[in-house]
Design a protein around this motif. Structure first.
Motif, PDB file in Angstrom:
ATOM      1  N   GLU A  83      -9.414   1.197 -13.203  1.00  0.00           N
ATOM      2  CA  GLU A  83      -9.252   0.571 -11.897  1.00  0.00           C
ATOM      3  C   GLU A  83      -7.928  -0.182 -11.869  1.00  0.00           C
ATOM      4  N   THR A  84      -7.122   0.122 -10.872  1.00  0.00           N
ATOM      5  CA  THR A  84      -5.824  -0.521 -10.704  1.00  0.00           C
ATOM      6  C   THR A  84      -5.957  -1.692  -9.738  1.00  0.00           C
ATOM      7  N   TYR A  85      -5.338  -2.796 -10.073  1.00  0.00           N
ATOM      8  CA  TYR A  85      -5.282  -3.958  -9.187  1.00  0.00           C
ATOM      9  C   TYR A  85      -3.949  -3.914  -8.443  1.00  0.00           C
ATOM     10  N   TRP A  86      -3.946  -4.351  -7.200  1.00  0.00           N
ATOM     11  CA  TRP A  86      -2.774  -4.232  -6.337  1.00  0.00           C
ATOM     12  C   TRP A  86      -2.340  -5.572  -5.768  1.00  0.00           C
ATOM     13  N   ARG A  87      -1.057  -5.689  -5.538  1.00  0.00           N
ATOM     14  CA  ARG A  87      -0.476  -6.785  -4.757  1.00  0.00           C
ATOM     15  C   ARG A  87      -0.022  -6.184  -3.431  1.00  0.00           C
ATOM     16  N   GLU A  88       0.012  -7.007  -2.413  1.00  0.00           N
ATOM     17  CA  GLU A  88       0.315  -6.512  -1.062  1.00  0.00           C
ATOM     18  C   GLU A  88       1.619  -5.721  -0.962  1.00  0.00           C
ATOM     19  N   PRO A  89       2.742  -6.181  -1.510  1.00  0.00           N
ATOM     20  CA  PRO A  89       3.988  -5.411  -1.352  1.00  0.00           C
ATOM     21  C   PRO A  89       3.903  -4.006  -1.950  1.00  0.00           C
ATOM     22  N   ALA A  90       3.318  -3.875  -3.135  1.00  0.00           N
ATOM     23  CA  ALA A  90       3.209  -2.556  -3.769  1.00  0.00           C
ATOM     24  C   ALA A  90       2.268  -1.649  -2.991  1.00  0.00           C
TER      25      ALA A  90
END
Length: 124
Positions: A83-90
């Motif tokens: 599972e990948t965690y994301w930040r808004e810009p990416a």
């Protein structure tokens, strides 16, 4: 819930199903089928290609940095995935590169300390 509201709904997996048969008016991108950054990018591009111009997309991803190996289910039906965690810009960049126009990214909280990014977008 969507069917009960009068909409026609088909469950498809943009990573494995042949979606070239027709264009769809929208897509609810369920990340339970596409954990991992590479799979998400591929699925987002495929989903965009088979969605009508102006059609909508909704996706939810976990907010954060990095990846985790997750396992759920029981002995009869074990599930193990990255599972990948994301930040808004990416996240915004990946969806824009796939052909989506991102209209909104909201922060949501599920269980305590379970942070999500909820995206609404439309096909360019």
């Amino acid at each position: 819930m969507v069917r009960e509201s009068g909409f026609e709904v088909n469950l498809v997996d943009p990573l494995t199903d042949n979606l070239a048969d027709r264009q769809r008016p929208g897509m609810r991108y369920d990340l339970s089928h596409s954990h991992g950054a590479r799979r998400f990018r591929h699925g987002a591009s495929t989903a965009c290609r088979v969605t009508c111009t102006g059609g909508g997309c909704h996706a939810s991803v976990r907010e954060g940095d990095g990846e985790d190996v997750c396992s759920h289910g029981g002995a009869e039906a074990p599930r193990r995935y990255v599972e990948t965690y994301w930040r808004e810009p990416a996240l915004r960049s990946v969806l824009t590169d796939a052909g989506w126009i991102v209209s909104e990214i909201r922060r949501c909280i599920g269980k305590p300390n379970d942070r999500w990014l909820s995206v609404r977008a439309s096909r360019a």
